[in-house]
Motif scaffolding. Sequence first.
Motif, short mmCIF file in Angstrom:
data_model
loop_
_atom_site.label_atom_id
_atom_site.label_comp_id
_atom_site.label_asym_id
_atom_site.label_seq_id
_atom_site.Cartn_x
_atom_site.Cartn_y
_atom_site.Cartn_z
N GLN A 1 27.41 -56.38 -39.39
CA GLN A 1 27.86 -55.39 -40.37
C GLN A 1 26.82 -55.28 -41.48
N LEU A 2 26.12 -56.36 -41.70
CA LEU A 2 25.01 -56.35 -42.64
C LEU A 2 23.73 -56.47 -41.84
N SER A 3 22.69 -55.74 -42.25
CA SER A 3 21.46 -55.87 -41.48
C SER A 3 20.61 -56.99 -42.06
N ARG A 4 20.60 -57.12 -43.37
CA ARG A 4 19.94 -58.27 -43.93
C ARG A 4 20.34 -58.41 -45.38
N PHE A 5 19.89 -59.47 -45.96
CA PHE A 5 20.29 -59.78 -47.30
C PHE A 5 19.03 -60.15 -48.05
N GLY A 6 18.56 -59.28 -48.88
CA GLY A 6 17.31 -59.58 -49.56
C GLY A 6 16.77 -58.38 -50.30
N PRO A 7 15.44 -58.31 -50.43
CA PRO A 7 14.83 -57.27 -51.26
C PRO A 7 14.64 -55.95 -50.52
N MET A 8 14.72 -54.85 -51.26
CA MET A 8 14.28 -53.56 -50.76
C MET A 8 13.02 -53.22 -51.53
N TYR A 9 11.93 -53.09 -50.82
CA TYR A 9 10.65 -52.87 -51.50
C TYR A 9 10.38 -51.39 -51.73
N HIS A 10 9.60 -51.12 -52.73
CA HIS A 10 9.15 -49.77 -53.02
C HIS A 10 7.77 -49.62 -52.38
N ALA A 11 7.74 -48.97 -51.21
CA ALA A 11 6.51 -48.97 -50.40
C ALA A 11 5.29 -48.45 -51.16
N GLU A 12 5.47 -47.36 -51.89
CA GLU A 12 4.29 -46.79 -52.55
C GLU A 12 3.78 -47.71 -53.66
N ARG A 13 4.72 -48.34 -54.37
CA ARG A 13 4.27 -49.22 -55.47
C ARG A 13 3.62 -50.48 -54.94
N MET A 14 3.87 -50.80 -53.69
CA MET A 14 3.20 -51.95 -53.10
C MET A 14 1.86 -51.56 -52.54
N GLY A 15 1.52 -50.29 -52.70
CA GLY A 15 0.22 -49.85 -52.21
C GLY A 15 0.28 -49.29 -50.79
N GLY A 16 1.46 -49.17 -50.24
CA GLY A 16 1.59 -48.66 -48.88
C GLY A 16 1.89 -47.18 -48.85
N GLY A 17 2.01 -46.65 -47.65
CA GLY A 17 2.37 -45.24 -47.48
C GLY A 17 3.75 -45.13 -46.87
N LEU A 18 4.45 -44.04 -47.20
CA LEU A 18 5.79 -43.83 -46.66
C LEU A 18 5.99 -42.33 -46.51
N SER A 19 6.51 -41.92 -45.38
CA SER A 19 6.77 -40.48 -45.24
C SER A 19 7.86 -40.21 -44.21
N LEU A 20 8.54 -39.10 -44.42
CA LEU A 20 9.50 -38.61 -43.43
C LEU A 20 8.80 -37.57 -42.57
N CYS A 21 8.94 -37.69 -41.27
CA CYS A 21 8.25 -36.77 -40.36
C CYS A 21 9.25 -36.17 -39.38
N ALA A 22 8.99 -34.93 -39.00
CA ALA A 22 9.89 -34.27 -38.05
C ALA A 22 9.10 -33.69 -36.89
N MET A 23 9.76 -33.60 -35.75
CA MET A 23 9.16 -32.94 -34.58
C MET A 23 10.18 -32.01 -33.95
N ARG A 24 9.64 -30.95 -33.35
CA ARG A 24 10.49 -29.96 -32.69
C ARG A 24 10.17 -30.04 -31.21
N LEU A 25 11.10 -30.59 -30.44
CA LEU A 25 10.79 -30.90 -29.04
C LEU A 25 11.73 -30.20 -28.08
N PRO A 26 11.19 -29.73 -26.96
CA PRO A 26 12.08 -29.23 -25.91
C PRO A 26 12.94 -30.38 -25.39
N ASP A 27 14.18 -30.07 -25.02
CA ASP A 27 15.10 -31.13 -24.58
C ASP A 27 14.51 -32.02 -23.49
N ASP A 28 13.83 -31.39 -22.55
CA ASP A 28 13.35 -32.19 -21.41
C ASP A 28 12.13 -33.05 -21.75
N GLN A 29 11.61 -32.89 -22.96
CA GLN A 29 10.48 -33.73 -23.38
C GLN A 29 10.91 -34.82 -24.35
#
Lengths: 147, 158
Positions: free
Chosen positions: A49-77
């Motif tokens: 019910q819980l995935s973990r217990f600990g910190p949630m990091y702020h990716a950009e402030r740690m110097g990392g990159g973070l992005s939401l990406c989308a794709m438009r795919l035919p069903d059979d692919q």
Amino acid sequence: MDTIDRQIINQLQNAFPICDRPYQVMAESFGISEQELIERIEQMLEQKQLSRFGPMYHAERMGGGLSLCAMRLPDDQFDRVCEQVNSFPEVAHNYARDHKFNMWFVLATETPERIEEVLQEIEAVTGYPVYNMPKKEEFFIGLKFEL
Amino acid sequence: MVLNEIDCRLIAEIQGGLPISNHPYAEVGERIGLSEEEVIERIEQMQESGIIKRMGIIVRHHELGYNANAMVVWDVPDEQIDEIGDKLGSQDCITLCYQRPRRLPDWPYNLFCMIHGKEKERVLEYIDNLVERLDLGHIPHKALFSGRRFKQRGAKYQ
């Protein structure tokens, strides 16, 4: 899951004390012993019910990159591309959604530059364009579930 | 705040979760050669500087019965984005609210929020109610419900 479990979840999504006996401090506010709190959390983790217990990091402030990406795919692919996308360790999660943009995943990379590289690698491997939609502004981040 | 090598080790050490024991910070410290006080101090600093957004429980919303999870996207005129973003972001039930770039001509939406609910019907009702209450009838929007979930993990740091 009883009332105390629900209280634990509601309360501990917001804040966890940073002190030498944090479970002791939290347990007191629920009127239970430290040992009981520990056992309840362990049980909820075990039941997934819980995935973990600990910190949630702020990716950009740690110097990392973070992005939401989308794709438009035919069903059979979809399944083929999905497998290819998920094989990238930088893909943090991936959901199918009911829209012509039907695949949505989050990229988390160690450097901001790496986002663009991974996107190009995904496009090369899958043969489909990736729509990059990084956050421009954040209006709220209180991801929280009231039980 | 600039992270040094010790901070990075601390970040990597606790990313999978804090120990669930009487002295969790002491336990973490032992593994990476820091005292309990040092661990506490560094974690506090990382929280203050926003590197740690929050410390606590991360739930699996599906396992808790939150199966209707909608990404609601809005095509908001640029000059209204702050006003509408703040309005939506302060609603109960909205768990994330971000401005993102449009990808014209295929994707016109620039404001994204997440609404998690137990049933799709209820989430749709909630969105209708939101549109009415916040007077958003003129803003095109769409709710994209999630189907299969393929991966759910946090970002990993070395």
